[in-house]
Motif scaffolding. Sequence first.
Motif, mmCIF file in Angstrom:
data_model
loop_
_atom_site.group_PDB
_atom_site.id
_atom_site.type_symbol
_atom_site.label_atom_id
_atom_site.label_comp_id
_atom_site.label_asym_id
_atom_site.label_seq_id
_atom_site.Cartn_x
_atom_site.Cartn_y
_atom_site.Cartn_z
ATOM 1 N N LEU B 38 0.833 -1.213 0.000
ATOM 2 C CA LEU B 38 0.000 0.000 0.000
ATOM 3 C C LEU B 38 0.865 1.259 0.000
ATOM 4 C CD1 LEU B 38 -2.709 1.535 0.327
ATOM 5 C CD2 LEU B 38 -2.602 1.043 2.776
ATOM 6 N N ALA B 41 2.403 1.824 -3.383
ATOM 7 C CA ALA B 41 1.452 2.148 -4.450
ATOM 8 C C ALA B 41 1.287 3.664 -4.579
ATOM 9 C CB ALA B 41 0.095 1.499 -4.155
ATOM 10 N N ASP B 42 1.011 4.107 -5.789
ATOM 11 C CA ASP B 42 0.753 5.519 -6.041
ATOM 12 C C ASP B 42 -0.761 5.730 -5.868
ATOM 13 O OD1 ASP B 42 1.108 8.149 -6.854
ATOM 14 O OD2 ASP B 42 0.716 7.638 -8.958
ATOM 15 N N THR B 43 -1.140 6.368 -4.760
ATOM 16 C CA THR B 43 -2.566 6.455 -4.409
ATOM 17 C C THR B 43 -2.983 7.879 -4.074
ATOM 18 O OG1 THR B 43 -1.975 5.940 -2.118
ATOM 19 C CG2 THR B 43 -2.668 4.093 -3.492
ATOM 20 N N LEU B 46 -6.652 8.160 -2.569
ATOM 21 C CA LEU B 46 -6.779 7.666 -1.198
ATOM 22 C C LEU B 46 -6.036 8.577 -0.227
ATOM 23 C CD1 LEU B 46 -6.407 3.827 -1.850
ATOM 24 C CD2 LEU B 46 -8.402 4.952 -0.819
ATOM 25 N N ASP B 47 -4.883 9.069 -0.649
ATOM 26 C CA ASP B 47 -4.118 9.972 0.225
ATOM 27 C C ASP B 47 -4.908 11.245 0.497
ATOM 28 O OD1 ASP B 47 -2.135 8.086 0.139
ATOM 29 O OD2 ASP B 47 -0.833 9.200 -1.219
ATOM 30 N N ILE B 311 -4.000 -2.228 -5.821
ATOM 31 C CA ILE B 311 -4.343 -1.140 -4.893
ATOM 32 C C ILE B 311 -4.434 0.180 -5.662
ATOM 33 C CG2 ILE B 311 -3.471 0.219 -2.945
ATOM 34 C CD1 ILE B 311 -2.355 -2.498 -1.816
ATOM 35 N N GLU B 312 -3.573 0.331 -6.663
ATOM 36 C CA GLU B 312 -3.657 1.540 -7.498
ATOM 37 C C GLU B 312 -4.971 1.553 -8.291
ATOM 38 O OE1 GLU B 312 0.136 1.376 -9.539
ATOM 39 O OE2 GLU B 312 1.157 2.405 -7.860
ATOM 40 N N ASP B 315 -7.469 2.890 -5.999
ATOM 41 C CA ASP B 315 -7.312 4.341 -5.894
ATOM 42 C C ASP B 315 -8.038 5.081 -7.018
ATOM 43 O OD1 ASP B 315 -5.780 6.585 -4.470
ATOM 44 O OD2 ASP B 315 -5.366 6.943 -6.594
ATOM 45 N N ARG B 316 -7.949 4.526 -8.227
ATOM 46 C CA ARG B 316 -8.606 5.195 -9.365
ATOM 47 C C ARG B 316 -10.129 5.149 -9.245
ATOM 48 N NH1 ARG B 316 -4.214 2.615 -11.902
ATOM 49 N NH2 ARG B 316 -5.488 0.834 -12.529
#
Lengths: 401, 401
Positions: B38, B41-43, B46-47, B311-312, B315-316
């Motif tokens: 997590l 991952a580039d999120t 979510l961030d 997980i990315e 996020d999308r």
Amino acid sequence: MELEFVRKLVQKNDTKIVLLVVDGLGGLGRQSSGPTELEAADTPNLDNLAAHSLCGLHEAVAPGITPGSGPSHLALFGYDPLKYQVGRGVLSALGIDFDLRPSDVAARGNFCTVDDEGMVTDRRAGRISTEKNQELCTLLREIEMEGVELLIETVKEYRLLLVLRGENLSPQIDDTDPQAIGEPPMEARALTPQAERTAGMIREFLERARDILAEHHPANMVILRGFSQLPSWPSMEEVFRLKAAAIAGYPMYRGVAKLVGMDVLETSADLGAELDVLEQHWAQYDFFFVHFKAPDSAGEDGDFERKKALIEEVDRKVPPILALKPDVLIVTGDHSTPSLLRYHSWHPVPVLLWSRFCREDGVDRFGERACMHGGLGPRLPAVHLMPLALANALRLEKFGA
Amino acid sequence: MELEFVRKLVQKNDTKIVLLVVDGLGGLGRQSSGPTELEAADTPNLDNLAAHSLCGLHEAVAPGITPGSGPSHLALFGYDPLKYQVGRGVLSALGIDFDLRPSDVAARGNFCTVDDEGMVTDRRAGRISTEKNQELCTLLREIEMEGVELLIETVKEYRLLLVLRGENLSPQIDDTDPQAIGEPPMEARALTPQAERTAGMIREFLERARDILAEHHPANMVILRGFSQLPSWPSMEEVFRLKAAAIAGYPMYRGVAKLVGMDVLETSADLGAELDVLEQHWAQYDFFFVHFKAPDSAGEDGDFERKKALIEEVDRKVPPILALKPDVLIVTGDHSTPSLLRYHSWHPVPVLLWSRFCREDGVDRFGERACMHGGLGPRLPAVHLMPLALANALRLEKFGA
């Protein structure tokens, strides 16, 4: 943790503990990223105290649960609020300083509206005024009954208190409030055979109340709930061996303090006056519960700025409290009352515990976000605060050899 | 906290709650100091959501305890997984979408290997293929018995499901799986007199299975455990007054959702398809459980990069969920599945809870280390999430006056 467990570890000494409860202290930002009332307030003294304290956020009951004033204060006093539950009738009596006796049975009442078929159409009688309530209570006081004294008191708006005083009364009676509209008030039903006689009295009272109120639409009936008696709980003296005093201007908080055996000292609700009382009685007690109501009221009015200003008033009173040289000082709230929500909420409440031995935690601001990172953690069950206070006052022996 | 306690505080309103469960979300770094799946991952979505949420890490059962999918989801749904336990037989049935009836008795079976003395030498029959399992189940279906219908289903590899369907069946039967090698399968023993008849049926079934499988070494016997019936639990509608829908592509999760009375909506396991179903049914429900299985499978495959990429994908999909304007959105996992370990683990699981009233906590990244510093704390018992969601949806009244 069980009171019985703590009781066995308690030892006496001559330390002094102050619990300052700022009612409704916790809050929310006006925008989600903005400062809360406490964070927005200018609180140099509290911040400085926090820097030398153990900080955190507490929850009175459980995550997500919004506590009423009764449960939240019991938790702060070290009494598990799920185990030590007070009936609504008793709480109503406490809330108006009614001098309830151990054998009394108290019920919380609502004036309500019923239609021609006797169905409840408004559980709050159109929210009649307190003055109208007082008029109607005067009428209801005409009801007399063999073998029991009926005491009827206005609480506020549509709310009243009914107390039965006599011998062999039982509170084991089901609510008559149907908790819904379009249904008739329920008949007062005894939950045990011993309560049959008391239930009969309640039924008779309600029949006569219906007759008396018939012409007083919208307040043409009364519904009752929360039949209860004063609980008989171990006192703070018994459990914690603390001679404890309550300094609280509002009846509800004096009442809850009485339930755990505190001496209730005479005071107004003004914080300055309360602190004068604290100083005057400093030599006589080990534990002082000081309650400041105004910030909660400001929160319930949705007045962010007034709540903030009242917190700043608390801040200015910190140096005189410290000047008394308490051994342990806890500053916290009983629950959050965000002005954004205008009522009690479930959000954890900032708490700081100062003592010579508290172990500083690096938190140097007294606020919701700062306290999340304190040594008490972001969700301390409030019931643990009393053992922590006793420990910091060196009043607890070790457990086990 | 007891469901009964929460139930008394629940009130209805027209808010909507979304619980997005990213299966196996929590992880570990490939090196102990490295980022988890997590964290790597580039999120951005979510961030950003975390920055406006209440964050933390949850534990489904207790510190150090690795939960199975049943207990972890029950905890997320607000049901104490130690109190609400499901038998393995029932879980196996749920896991293959078997339409279990309330009077059925289900058992989880293993094909196993026994030697000439009848001692178990391999409890998993050399991990036979699913195809071989299907062949053998076809043979076992020849077994017929008076007064009961025997339903035999392949689960996967060496695992099968046995269901007895009939009248007056009892699940009070001890396991026949000795849970050790070098010992014989145990005789199916009734744990109550009422179960004697059912136990006799199981003994007869196992004798005949032994005969049929004799020539099919290594899968020459069957052992059974977890005899159980569908539990009868209060539904989420009864407890939380929520009209609840499950959107889950895998049978196990649909099954657990059914146990708490959710409506199970038709969907594939693709997250995009699941969110289409969410949008289509938005008006019809108060609560949506959306389950995304793929990251757990990647973790079980030890595939760090694939889990990270999945997980990315989550996020999308955050913006389209927010576009529906939920009142409360929880994003979390049911448990951790670190690709380093290749199976479920005990590590606390990142969680964020967003609502207008959540009280932001300064955490601005959705990851294991960042969430440790959030307002929910580093070890929130997962069972508290539902009361918190209800509180944030303003669906809980206060406790006590």
